[in-house]
Scaffold this motif. Sequence first.
Motif, PDB file in Angstrom:
ATOM      1  N   SER A   1      51.572  26.480  43.425  1.00  0.00           N
ATOM      2  CA  SER A   1      50.421  27.428  43.551  1.00  0.00           C
ATOM      3  C   SER A   1      49.001  26.666  43.238  1.00  0.00           C
ATOM      4  N   LEU A   2      47.895  27.011  43.914  1.00  0.00           N
ATOM      5  CA  LEU A   2      46.641  26.199  43.473  1.00  0.00           C
ATOM      6  C   LEU A   2      46.060  26.999  42.222  1.00  0.00           C
ATOM      7  N   VAL A   3      45.830  26.166  41.300  1.00  0.00           N
ATOM      8  CA  VAL A   3      45.490  26.540  39.897  1.00  0.00           C
ATOM      9  C   VAL A   3      43.948  26.164  39.925  1.00  0.00           C
ATOM     10  N   ILE A   4      43.010  27.253  39.844  1.00  0.00           N
ATOM     11  CA  ILE A   4      41.727  27.008  39.800  1.00  0.00           C
ATOM     12  C   ILE A   4      40.977  27.633  38.462  1.00  0.00           C
ATOM     13  N   LYS A   5      40.081  26.745  37.834  1.00  0.00           N
ATOM     14  CA  LYS A   5      39.312  27.002  36.949  1.00  0.00           C
ATOM     15  C   LYS A   5      37.939  27.285  37.163  1.00  0.00           C
ATOM     16  N   VAL A   6      37.387  28.529  36.912  1.00  0.00           N
ATOM     17  CA  VAL A   6      35.884  28.575  37.197  1.00  0.00           C
ATOM     18  C   VAL A   6      35.056  28.720  35.847  1.00  0.00           C
ATOM     19  N   SER A   7      34.159  27.984  35.609  1.00  0.00           N
ATOM     20  CA  SER A   7      33.451  27.994  34.371  1.00  0.00           C
ATOM     21  C   SER A   7      31.980  28.330  34.794  1.00  0.00           C
ATOM     22  N   PHE A   8      30.976  29.288  33.835  1.00  0.00           N
ATOM     23  CA  PHE A   8      29.785  29.348  34.204  1.00  0.00           C
ATOM     24  C   PHE A   8      29.342  29.452  32.510  1.00  0.00           C
ATOM     25  N   GLY A   9      28.565  28.513  32.116  1.00  0.00           N
ATOM     26  CA  GLY A   9      27.995  28.454  30.954  1.00  0.00           C
ATOM     27  C   GLY A   9      29.066  28.133  29.903  1.00  0.00           C
ATOM     28  N   SER A  10      29.354  28.909  28.711  1.00  0.00           N
ATOM     29  CA  SER A  10      30.406  28.833  27.724  1.00  0.00           C
ATOM     30  C   SER A  10      31.394  29.259  27.972  1.00  0.00           C
ATOM     31  N   LYS A  11      31.605  30.104  29.004  1.00  0.00           N
ATOM     32  CA  LYS A  11      32.747  30.994  29.282  1.00  0.00           C
ATOM     33  C   LYS A  11      33.312  30.588  30.692  1.00  0.00           C
ATOM     34  N   SER A  12      34.994  30.780  30.706  1.00  0.00           N
ATOM     35  CA  SER A  12      35.523  30.359  31.770  1.00  0.00           C
ATOM     36  C   SER A  12      36.792  31.246  32.252  1.00  0.00           C
ATOM     37  N   ILE A  13      37.230  31.241  33.632  1.00  0.00           N
ATOM     38  CA  ILE A  13      38.364  31.947  33.871  1.00  0.00           C
ATOM     39  C   ILE A  13      39.593  31.073  34.431  1.00  0.00           C
TER      40      ILE A  13
ATOM     41  N   LEU B   1      42.848  22.367  39.510  1.00  0.00           N
ATOM     42  CA  LEU B   1      43.583  21.577  38.723  1.00  0.00           C
ATOM     43  C   LEU B   1      45.168  21.359  38.971  1.00  0.00           C
ATOM     44  N   HIS B   2      45.629  22.031  40.014  1.00  0.00           N
ATOM     45  CA  HIS B   2      46.882  21.958  40.259  1.00  0.00           C
ATOM     46  C   HIS B   2      47.221  22.334  41.877  1.00  0.00           C
ATOM     47  N   PRO B   3      48.101  22.031  42.611  1.00  0.00           N
ATOM     48  CA  PRO B   3      49.019  21.062  42.354  1.00  0.00           C
ATOM     49  C   PRO B   3      48.037  19.470  42.414  1.00  0.00           C
ATOM     50  N   PRO B   4      49.086  18.499  41.952  1.00  0.00           N
ATOM     51  CA  PRO B   4      48.517  17.199  42.430  1.00  0.00           C
ATOM     52  C   PRO B   4      48.198  16.861  43.895  1.00  0.00           C
ATOM     53  N   LYS B   5      47.291  15.721  44.184  1.00  0.00           N
ATOM     54  CA  LYS B   5      47.317  15.671  45.559  1.00  0.00           C
ATOM     55  C   LYS B   5      48.521  15.055  46.140  1.00  0.00           C
ATOM     56  N   ASN B   6      49.324  14.319  45.535  1.00  0.00           N
ATOM     57  CA  ASN B   6      50.616  13.702  46.127  1.00  0.00           C
ATOM     58  C   ASN B   6      51.780  14.465  45.743  1.00  0.00           C
ATOM     59  N   TYR B   7      51.594  15.991  45.553  1.00  0.00           N
ATOM     60  CA  TYR B   7      52.744  16.859  45.484  1.00  0.00           C
ATOM     61  C   TYR B   7      53.984  16.959  46.487  1.00  0.00           C
ATOM     62  N   ILE B   8      53.247  16.593  47.653  1.00  0.00           N
ATOM     63  CA  ILE B   8      54.102  16.588  48.987  1.00  0.00           C
ATOM     64  C   ILE B   8      55.086  15.791  48.615  1.00  0.00           C
ATOM     65  N   ASP B   9      54.828  14.625  48.445  1.00  0.00           N
ATOM     66  CA  ASP B   9      55.720  13.268  48.177  1.00  0.00           C
ATOM     67  C   ASP B   9      56.781  13.532  46.859  1.00  0.00           C
ATOM     68  N   LYS B  10      56.271  14.351  45.852  1.00  0.00           N
ATOM     69  CA  LYS B  10      57.009  14.465  44.744  1.00  0.00           C
ATOM     70  C   LYS B  10      58.027  15.533  45.064  1.00  0.00           C
ATOM     71  N   ARG B  11      57.812  16.446  46.001  1.00  0.00           N
ATOM     72  CA  ARG B  11      58.757  17.550  46.191  1.00  0.00           C
ATOM     73  C   ARG B  11      59.992  17.083  46.653  1.00  0.00           C
ATOM     74  N   LYS B  12      60.036  15.836  47.145  1.00  0.00           N
ATOM     75  CA  LYS B  12      61.606  15.454  47.670  1.00  0.00           C
ATOM     76  C   LYS B  12      62.411  15.413  46.465  1.00  0.00           C
ATOM     77  N   ASN B  13      62.019  14.821  45.347  1.00  0.00           N
ATOM     78  CA  ASN B  13      62.615  14.630  43.986  1.00  0.00           C
ATOM     79  C   ASN B  13      62.486  15.501  43.178  1.00  0.00           C
ATOM     80  N   GLU B  14      62.089  16.787  43.313  1.00  0.00           N
ATOM     81  CA  GLU B  14      61.747  17.582  42.204  1.00  0.00           C
ATOM     82  C   GLU B  14      62.041  18.795  42.695  1.00  0.00           C
ATOM     83  N   LYS B  15      63.201  19.417  42.529  1.00  0.00           N
ATOM     84  CA  LYS B  15      63.778  20.544  43.452  1.00  0.00           C
ATOM     85  C   LYS B  15      62.897  21.811  42.793  1.00  0.00           C
ATOM     86  N   GLN B  16      62.419  21.825  41.484  1.00  0.00           N
ATOM     87  CA  GLN B  16      61.690  23.040  41.024  1.00  0.00           C
ATOM     88  C   GLN B  16      60.390  23.064  41.611  1.00  0.00           C
ATOM     89  N   ARG B  17      59.857  22.161  42.630  1.00  0.00           N
ATOM     90  CA  ARG B  17      58.481  22.219  43.042  1.00  0.00           C
ATOM     91  C   ARG B  17      58.417  23.061  44.323  1.00  0.00           C
TER      92      ARG B  17
END
Length: 859
Positions: free
Chosen positions: A730-742, A708-724
């Motif tokens: 960090s990679l944000v990963i969602k894992v889903s199996f059936g109706s449950k997720s982490i 889910l994160h970061p966006p593919k073009n975050y490297i380009d954004k990093r120049k203008n966004e000091k908080q990046r």
Amino acid sequence: MACRIYSRPIIPLLISMIFGIVSGSRFPGNSIWAYSIIFLCACLIVVQAVYKKNLSVLPLVIFFAFGYLLIQPWVAPKFPSNHIMHFTDNHRWKIVGVVDKNPVASNNRLRIILRVETLGRDNSSFPVLGKIRVTVTKPFPDIFVGDRLSLIGKIRSIRNFNNPGGFNYRRYMAFKKIWGSTYVLGKRIVILTRNSDPGINTIIEKARNRISDLIDKTGKGSQQDVLKALIVGDRTGIAKNIGAAFNRAGVGHILAISGLHIGIIATASFIFFRWLLSYSKLFLWNAWTKKGAAILSLFPVILYGLISGMSPSTQRAVIMVTVFLMTFLFEREQDSMNSLAIAAMIILVAYPQSLFSISFQLSFIAVLSIIYGMSMTYNSRISDRNITKKIWFFKALKILFSSILVSVFAILGTLPVVMFYFNQVSLVGVFANLLIIPLIGFVAVPLGLFSVFLYPISISGASVFINSSAAVLGYALDIVSFIAELPFAAVKTVTPNFFEIGCYYVLGWSILGLVGFRRKKVAGIDGNSSSISRDAGRRSRKNAVTGRRTAAIVAVLIIVASCANTCYWAYNRFWRNDLRVTIIDVGQGSAALMELPGGRCFLIDGGGFSDNSIFDVGARIVAPFLWRKKIKTIDTIVLSHPNADHLNGLLYIARHFNVKRLWCNSDSADINSYREFMEIIKKNRIEIIAFKDMPRSHEINGARLEILHPPKNYIDKRKNEKQRNLNNNSLVIKVSFGSKSILFPGDIMAFAERDIVASHGDELKSTVLIAPHHGSKTSSTAMFLEKVKPEIVIISAGWKNSFRFPNPSVLKRYNENDCRIFRTDKNGAVAISIDGRALKIKPFITGSADTREDYSPGH
């Protein structure tokens, strides 16, 4: 039946006592019951003596209860009110104490065992009891055993990393009677008095120091450190690569002072004293030369045992040699099995905690395997056919054959124990032992030992022999290094469980039984013997047939049980259809194992401390956890971001496991561990896909993984966004199996949380949230939690860490959202299982599971 049990009486009593010690360690605090059992059995034995009843099981019960009581002071100690255990984890103290053992320098740290005498605070002090470990950073002061020191520090209690099957560090330190630890700068230590404790331990340590100084004069190099291990039992200076080389070559046992060294001392002493006493008419007329030599030989044997540190293997060797020498005094034939049992019993009565020592277990199992294996298989057939002809070739062949058998039985006998503790098996051990043991054991060690006993007489003469020993050892180290570097020298293994270890030994007994009973059957056939001998032969053949039949049945049962166990683990690893995730307790850091349906494994971060040379989380925590789950292949390593507390534990995994691919973002870090990690990835040809080309969604056997994160073009954004920064990328990963997720959010902070909420909104909803940035106040914003809507939050953080994670304000927000909270610093590892419909969660420490967290400022 009773007579057969007590044919070697020490052995059944020892086994019973060992079971008692194990039970006492597992179920402590029931001493009153043990005393009651001993009293009751003693009364029954009196009844047995009066009425001549057969109650042969009673001694076994008594020794079981005796073993239980022996271990209680170590596992359930009763601390007095002034013990240092009562003054940990609260204030900084002025600590005054005496150095109990010689300090050990390792990895830019000096470790001191301090016997604390007083604690002080606010211009007052009071006497205390107990030992602590003091870790000193440079510059190191010159500190020796017996010195009285003063320092200021906070005493921390000893704690474990609480993972299934993990190393019990707290028990390990308790068995050394160390109950706390503290850290101090070397320049802040004040040496109050020198040599304030001139006891026997101080005298022995000084003698060891003088011998070490003599060895140091041979010059610089690895052989000096190895020679110290061989002569005075000091292995602290051996470099990790040297120790690893010995283990890969299968000759690591040589570094431990054991029967080889003690046997050399005993043999040389016995020959010398026998020669000396042969000049005495009194001893000659009374045939006392052997007896006198045996008694006098005990003194150098015990003296050397003390100088070498009296490790469990040394204790075993000293006691066995003592029992052997006593056979000359009492004119009795020695029984090796009884001698081994006596040695074990004496050690365990004096130090019952030795049972849990790796050195004790390996030493006794190796000797037991050699004695039993040789008795069941080696029948000197070569000797019977050819040695009587006095042909030197066959004599040499016999020696070679017996040497190979000894190495084989020692290696096979200790194999499951080595796998259990070290997860490595040497494939060249037999070959390496044939080369190294004669070179080190019969040349380098005797030269070194002779220099030790020559040292009080002639320093120059001792120097000649110690230099010669070091020179020979240098050649031996070259051979060890060459063998260890062979690509097939050793293999890493998974960890066997106790059931598998038991099956291995029972199967080994069955195989040896089949061989041994066949020999007895053949030996019982003799057509020229008398009728009495023929009757004895028939009974022997009958017993042999029964023994072979029993061994064969047991072997079949064990093979069936082993096949069932293999099927269980195959199902558990590859055929289950649920999603399993374990948040591993790595202290202040983050690491999670994800086992997908069908057996694919993902390792999301690996934890880690700032310096792997001081403590390698990957080698000490993550890898043992994986091996115990029978995992040697990691399909995907996920590095959320290249900070040490997420990265450093992955280096060992990438180097020693079969890793197929790496997921990471495009960030790099200007730190040595990151550069080393990428070198390992390249060297081991681990697949790495550029972040911009990485698919954002993956379906694996019903489980869905989304980046889910970061966006593919975050490297380009990093120049203008000091908080990046690294955390927010960090990679944000969602894992889903059936109706449950982490949801695994890495270390994202408020900036990234706003970004991900804006881009994914309600897609963030997850059953379980791994707390962002370990529960930092810069993360877990109300907006983010509103979208995730977690039912369960798991916080991966170190116990009383310096960052004070998790922050009370964050805990308050979790509670306001009715989240059930688990924390690795309180609950240890947290295991999650999802079958598609239901979610089960199991913390390692169940008593500390909380549905609500106290978020008051004083928490």
